[in-house]
Every structure is written in structure tokens, then in C-alpha cells.
Design an enzyme around this catalytic site. Structure first.
Site, PDB file in Angstrom:
ATOM      1  N   THR A 128       0.841  -1.201   0.000  1.00  0.00           N
ATOM      2  CA  THR A 128       0.000   0.000   0.000  1.00  0.00           C
ATOM      3  C   THR A 128       0.876   1.251   0.000  1.00  0.00           C
ATOM      4  O   THR A 128       1.957   1.247   0.581  1.00  0.00           O
ATOM      5  CB  THR A 128      -0.859  -0.035   1.286  1.00  0.00           C
ATOM      6  OG1 THR A 128      -1.704  -1.179   1.224  1.00  0.00           O
ATOM      7  CG2 THR A 128      -1.692   1.221   1.460  1.00  0.00           C
ATOM      8  N   ARG A 138     -13.903  -7.540  -0.989  1.00  0.00           N
ATOM      9  CA  ARG A 138     -13.217  -7.289   0.295  1.00  0.00           C
ATOM     10  C   ARG A 138     -12.704  -5.845   0.314  1.00  0.00           C
ATOM     11  O   ARG A 138     -12.136  -5.336  -0.655  1.00  0.00           O
ATOM     12  CB  ARG A 138     -12.054  -8.267   0.439  1.00  0.00           C
ATOM     13  CG  ARG A 138     -11.204  -8.073   1.698  1.00  0.00           C
ATOM     14  CD  ARG A 138      -9.984  -7.210   1.453  1.00  0.00           C
ATOM     15  NE  ARG A 138      -9.076  -7.186   2.587  1.00  0.00           N
ATOM     16  CZ  ARG A 138      -8.056  -6.352   2.695  1.00  0.00           C
ATOM     17  NH1 ARG A 138      -7.815  -5.459   1.763  1.00  0.00           N
ATOM     18  NH2 ARG A 138      -7.262  -6.404   3.743  1.00  0.00           N
ATOM     19  N   GLY A 175      -0.320  -2.348   5.858  1.00  0.00           N
ATOM     20  CA  GLY A 175      -0.229  -3.607   6.596  1.00  0.00           C
ATOM     21  C   GLY A 175      -1.500  -4.421   6.430  1.00  0.00           C
ATOM     22  O   GLY A 175      -2.283  -4.185   5.506  1.00  0.00           O
ATOM     23  N   GLY A 184      -4.914  -5.237   6.594  1.00  0.00           N
ATOM     24  CA  GLY A 184      -6.067  -4.363   6.765  1.00  0.00           C
ATOM     25  C   GLY A 184      -7.069  -4.833   7.803  1.00  0.00           C
ATOM     26  O   GLY A 184      -7.619  -4.025   8.561  1.00  0.00           O
TER      27      GLY A 184
HETATM   28  N1  GLY Z   1      -3.563  -2.233   4.153  1.00  0.00           N
HETATM   29  C1  GLY Z   1      -4.118  -2.554   2.915  1.00  0.00           C
HETATM   30  C2  GLY Z   1      -5.155  -3.588   2.951  1.00  0.00           C
HETATM   31  O1  GLY Z   1      -5.147  -4.459   3.815  1.00  0.00           O
HETATM   32  O2  GLY Z   1      -6.003  -3.578   2.105  1.00  0.00           O
END
Ligand code: GLY
Length: 301
Positions: free
Chosen positions: A169, A197, A221, A223
Site C-alpha cells: 500500500t 473485500r 499492513g 487491513g
Molecule cells: N492495508 C491494505 C489492505 O489491507 O487492504
């Protein structure tokens, strides 16, 4: 005082991808820094900084994103202006190369905060945003990863985070000459994610938060874990209510992520004075920052 801090993900970045991460975050920071130092506003600086990383196939954002279980690419992004608390976000959006720009449009041209599904496609079209094909977002590396995951009988995101901690990310926080703190975050989510999701990145308070009287936070990280501890707002509240500095608050947030949700990830923080902080509990995190009190940019992976 002006400041800009960016991240390109916190995970087990392999040695052979370190240079590409360094180059990608350095280029992105340079673009945003030029805008900020010419008096540009934080929203524009954050949007352009993140667009650069979305266009760079190194990162899990825009082009180069992870592929979901159906072989589609679904993107999440958000942006928040800490002076007005106005924010915009898009989730599970397909066929858009720069979801951060769409999130900015939601913030500036709609009365809503988060758009998803058919509505976000309609909104993009109404606002003249060009759509791209899936092939323009898909890179060979991710097609191969997706193919290899299809042969597994069961694939869990949690297991993936335990093993490789894949989270590329991207995010940016700017303090502009007018004292606005602006935060943006953009992602392709997690590999082989269930269709529809949504991770932390488009959720205000989880992956992104800005309050110009306190500071800004962008997260990366796992999510699902980040959502459980509302990580970005938790860090902002710790600074606000405990008078903690950015370093202490960032560490508090990552400790909480690990202890409460068995989570992995990293955060960038900018306090209201423009001081950047970084904290992560993954092997590596790609980050870069510069303030008007520094003569050069710090780039670390
Ligand atoms: N941190 C990005 C995600 O888990 O989608």
C-alpha cells in the site's frame, strides 16, 4: 514550515525489490515536494505524490496491484483534508488507474465520503474520469502470484501476512504553507482477496486520518487487523489526549496493532508542526520524508 512524508508499504520487501522501492518513493516525494515548495496546497501535493506510486508497477496500488480470487483487480483509496475534516474514499473500484484522484473527486464534488460498486463507476464517468482496462493495471509478477495461489486448496490472508506480510500500500501526508495537513492512502488490497473485500485504506480513521490541529496518519499492513484497532484515529487520539509526540504515538499504535489484533504493518505520522515519524513491525518499510528544515530527502527501505 512545509513537510511531506510518504510510504510505499511495510512488509518483507525482498532484496531484489529494494532499489525499485527506493526509486519509486524518491520520485513520488520529489513530485509532491516541488508542488509544496512552490506554495501548492496539500491536497494537490498528496494526490500527485500518490498518483506517481499508483503509476509505478513496483507498488500494490493502481498499476501493479494484487489480483483478487476471481482474477480481477479491485482498488481502494482515500484522502482527507485535516483543516475541514472533509474526506473522500472509493472501495473495490475496477478499471481506474488512479483511485486517489477519484477519492479526491468524491471529497470535492460529492456530499458523501465513501463510494463503492456501481455507484463509483457512475460517479467516475459523470466526472469525466477515464477508465482503463484490467490489462493496464495487471503486471506479470502479480499474474504469476495469482496463478500460483490458485493451486493451493486454501489461502488465508492471515497466513500470507504471517509468512510474507505482503503489503505494498502507498500513502502520503503533507503540511502545506497554509498549515493544512492532508493525508492520502491507496492500495490494491491483499493477494487473492475475496471479491468485494475492503481493507483499511479507504476507511477514514482506519487507514487514513488528518486533523490539522493534531497531525496526520497513513497506514499500511494487514487491513483486517488495522480496522480492528482503528489504527490511524487511535494514533491521532493518543497525540491529542495524552499530548504524545508523533514517535511515541506511532509506537503506541503499532504495539496496539500487534497486541490486540495480532497484526502487522507500519504507519507514517506527521505532527501539526510538520515533524515526521515512522513505526513498523514488519522486516522492512519503504518511506521517505523531507521538511523545510532539512537540506535533503531521507529515503529508507
Ligand atoms: N492495508 C491494505 C489492505 O489491507 O487492504
Amino acid at each position: 514550515m512545509i513537510s511531506l512524508v510518504v510510504h510505499g508499504g511495510a512488509w518483507n520487501i525482498p532484496d531484489d525489490m529494494v532499489q525499485a522501492h527506493r526509486a519509486g518513493i524518491a520520485k513520488a516525494l520529489e513530485i509532491g515536494w516541488k508542488l509544496l515548495s512552490n506554495g501548492g496546497n496539500g491536497v494537490e501535493a498528496v494526490e500527485q505524490t500518490i498518483r506517481s506510486m499508483e503509476d509505478d508497477p513496483t507498488f500494490d496500488a493502481g498499476r501493479g496491484s494484487f489480483v483478487n480470487a476471481l482474477g480481477e483487480i479491485e482498488l481502494d483509496a482515500s484522502i482527507m483534508n485535516g483543516s475541514s475534516l472533509r474526506c473522500g474514499a472509493v472501495a473495490s473500484v475496477q478499471n481506474i488507474q488512479n483511485p486517489i484522484s477519484l477519492a479526491r473527486l468524491v471529497m470535492e464534488k460529492s456530499e458523501h465520503v465513501l463510494l463503492t460498486g456501481m455507484g463509483v463507476v457512475r460517479f467516475a464517468k459523470e466526472n469525466g474520469m477515464m477508465q482503463c482496462s484490467k490489462d493496464e493495471l495487471l503486471v506479470g509478477r502479480e499474474l504469476e502470484r495469482w496463478k500460483s495461489l490458485q493451486s493451493k486448496t486454501r489461502f488465508s490472508t492471515k497466513d500470507a501476512f504471517k509468512a510474507d506480510r505482503p503489503s505494498d500500500t502507498v500513502g502520503a501526508i503533507a503540511l502545506d504553507t497554509a498549515g493544512n495537513i492532508v493525508v492520502g492512502t491507496s492500495t490494491g488490497g491483499t493477494p487473492n482477496k475475496y471479491p468485494g473485500r475492503v481493507g483499511d485504506s479507504p476507511l477514514i480513521g482506519c487507514g487514513t486520518y488528518a486533523d490539522s490541529n493534531i497531525g496526520g496518519v497513513s497506514c499500511t499492513g494487514w487491513g483486517e487487523a488495522i480496522i480492528k484497532v482503528v489504527l490511524a484515529k487511535t494514533i491521532i487520539d493518543y497525540m491529542d489526549m495524552n499530548g504524545a509526540d508523533g514517535d511515541t504515538a506511532a509506537k503506541y499504535g503499532i504495539d496496539r496493532l500487534a497486541k490486540k489484533a495480532d497484526g502487522y504493518g507500519g504507519v507514517i505520522v506527521l505532527d501539526k508542526h510538520g515533524k515526521p515519524s515512522v513505526c513498523f513491525n514488519t522486516p522492512r518499510m519503504a518511506r521517505a520524508y523531507r521538511t523545510s528544515e532539512m537540506n535533503s530527502t531521507v529515503i529508507e527501505v
